[in-house]
Design a protein around this motif. Structure first.
Motif, PDB file in Angstrom:
ATOM      1  N   LYS A  22     -85.749  63.652  39.685  1.00  0.00           N
ATOM      2  CA  LYS A  22     -84.677  62.955  38.975  1.00  0.00           C
ATOM      3  C   LYS A  22     -85.098  61.509  38.686  1.00  0.00           C
ATOM      4  N   ARG A  38     -82.173  62.514  26.717  1.00  0.00           N
ATOM      5  CA  ARG A  38     -82.914  63.710  26.314  1.00  0.00           C
ATOM      6  C   ARG A  38     -83.450  64.466  27.530  1.00  0.00           C
ATOM      7  N   LYS A  39     -83.535  65.787  27.377  1.00  0.00           N
ATOM      8  CA  LYS A  39     -84.092  66.658  28.402  1.00  0.00           C
ATOM      9  C   LYS A  39     -85.038  67.644  27.721  1.00  0.00           C
ATOM     10  N   GLN A  85     -88.680  60.760  31.715  1.00  0.00           N
ATOM     11  CA  GLN A  85     -87.709  60.117  30.831  1.00  0.00           C
ATOM     12  C   GLN A  85     -88.306  59.905  29.450  1.00  0.00           C
TER      13      GLN A  85
END
Length: 209
Positions: free
Chosen positions: A146, A157-158, A150
């Motif tokens: 986590k 965004r993923k 990025q």
């Protein structure tokens, strides 16, 4: 009309392996590749270089479609010429990553692209591992990565492949042999030595349709 000989830069550290009317290819002793491309047609960019967000979206979508990830897209001036500087990443078939960096110079009726292609070799993943252990102080056991991956311009965004924190330019000096560090270094060297003929310098600039 300018041609591929209308652009020059220092290639003293590179060995030529192919020369065509619209492409010249070099290699060096670390398996990296350098290439100069000339496109005698109007660039297919959908927006002007001043529309940086839209330009980044365009390049991001293109690299995602071919299975890669976006590291950076910037617009800069090189020897008075507007350029798009891009860095993309791709997974290699065996292990490790490949980084492709480019300087693209679009004009009204032609364009140039200078590309460096840098694969990871030897023991892979060292940069990622060392930086991860340094910056990820509080790790979520349910999501240990986590905040690690990025998009550099859109944190919402993923995507399947994204830039990670170890790929920040601030770590290049600690990992000088890493393919991303090499790609950035090559592009910086090219920017310093790049020369254009007067025919290119006086050419009409690119404007999106």
């Amino acid at each position: 009309m300018p041609d591929i000989k209308s652009v020059s830069f220092d290639t003293s550290k590179w060995e030529p392996i192919e020369q065509l009317d619209e492409r010249i290819l070099w290699k060096n002793d670390t398996a990296d590749r350098l290439s100069l491309h000339f496109f005698p047609i109007t660039p297919d960019l959908p927006v002007n270089l001043t529309a940086i967000t839209e330009l980044r979206n365009f390049y991001r979508q293109n690299v995602i479609q071919v299975g890669g990830g976006l590291v950076s897209v910037d617009v800069l001036s090189v020897k008075g010429m507007s350029a798009i500087k891009t860095l993309f990443k791709f997974s290699m078939k065996s292990t490790g990553m490949r980084y492709i960096g480019s300087l693209t110079f679009p004009f009204a009726s032609f364009s140039y692209a200078i590309k460096v292609d840098c694969p990871e070799y030897g023991m892979t993943g060292i940069r990622d591992t060392l930086v991860y252990t340094h910056v990820m102080k509080e790790i979520d056991p349910d999501d240990p990565y986590k905040g690690w991956f990025q998009d550099p311009y859109d944190r919402t965004r993923k995507d399947a492949m994204m830039r990670n924190q170890s790929e920040d330019e601030s770590y290049d000096n600690q990992f000088t042999d890493h393919p991303l560090s090499r790609a950035r270094r090559y592009l910086a060297e090219i920017e310093k030595s790049l020369e254009f003929t007067n025919e290119v310098l006086q050419a009409a600039p690119f404007h999106a349709p």
